[in-house]
Motif scaffolding. Structure first.
Motif, PDB file in Angstrom:
ATOM      1  N   PRO A  60      37.024  42.590  32.536  1.00 36.77           N
ATOM      2  CA  PRO A  60      38.368  43.171  32.632  1.00 36.77           C
ATOM      3  C   PRO A  60      39.316  42.598  31.577  1.00 36.77           C
ATOM      4  CG  PRO A  60      37.555  42.662  34.815  1.00 36.77           C
ATOM      5  CD  PRO A  60      36.562  42.090  33.833  1.00 36.77           C
ATOM      6  N   GLU A  61      39.206  41.305  31.309  1.00 36.62           N
ATOM      7  CA  GLU A  61      40.067  40.675  30.311  1.00 36.62           C
ATOM      8  C   GLU A  61      39.791  41.211  28.914  1.00 36.62           C
ATOM      9  OE1 GLU A  61      38.075  38.926  32.508  1.00 36.62           O
ATOM     10  OE2 GLU A  61      39.694  38.511  33.929  1.00 36.62           O
ATOM     11  N   ALA A  62      38.500  41.366  28.565  1.00 37.21           N
ATOM     12  CA  ALA A  62      38.135  41.886  27.246  1.00 37.21           C
ATOM     13  C   ALA A  62      38.558  43.348  27.101  1.00 37.21           C
ATOM     14  CB  ALA A  62      36.630  41.734  27.014  1.00 37.21           C
ATOM     15  N   LEU A  63      38.437  44.122  28.167  1.00 35.48           N
ATOM     16  CA  LEU A  63      38.881  45.522  28.147  1.00 35.48           C
ATOM     17  C   LEU A  63      40.371  45.598  27.826  1.00 35.48           C
ATOM     18  CD1 LEU A  63      38.238  48.576  28.921  1.00 35.48           C
ATOM     19  CD2 LEU A  63      39.153  47.958  31.144  1.00 35.48           C
ATOM     20  N   ARG A  64      41.167  44.798  28.528  1.00 33.69           N
ATOM     21  CA  ARG A  64      42.621  44.805  28.318  1.00 33.69           C
ATOM     22  C   ARG A  64      43.007  44.245  26.954  1.00 33.69           C
ATOM     23  NH1 ARG A  64      42.172  42.785  33.697  1.00 33.69           N
ATOM     24  NH2 ARG A  64      42.546  44.485  35.158  1.00 33.69           N
TER      25      ARG A  64
END
Length: 102
Positions: A60-64
């Motif tokens: 989720p962090e890499a997506l954002r």
């Protein structure tokens, strides 16, 4: 009271409205079962910017943190939207988001 607080969108963190979609952070085609609540415009954006193979690899962090998603998140944070849009406003994907509130 927290019971009266609307749930936040998994992607943008803004309060969810009447229309809520469920997103599989790990796509079903890649074995994902868990879903998270998102605005329709956020859901459309995730799938417009990333393939299922990419989504399966991204946290989720890499997506954002991905540059195209950062442009969207900056745009959505500064624009009032009706969160029942069926797709993101034209013109912002891969470009300067501008002000496309409808």
């Amino acid at each position: 009271s927290q019971a009266l607080m609307p749930r936040p969108c998994w992607l943008c963190g803004r309060p969810l409205g009447r229309r809520v979609e469920q997103h599989h952070p790990v796509p079903r085609s890649r074995g994902g079962r868990t879903t998270v609540p998102v605005h329709p415009v956020c859901h459309r954006t995730i799938h417009a910017l990333f393939s299922n193979a990419e989504l399966a690899r991204l946290s989720p962090e890499a997506l954002r943190a991905a540059a195209p998603m950062q442009r969207f998140l900056s745009w959505i944070a500064t624009n009032r939207l009706i969160f029942t849009h069926q797709r993101p406003a034209r013109g912002w994907i891969g470009k300067n988001p501008g002000n496309h509130a409808e």
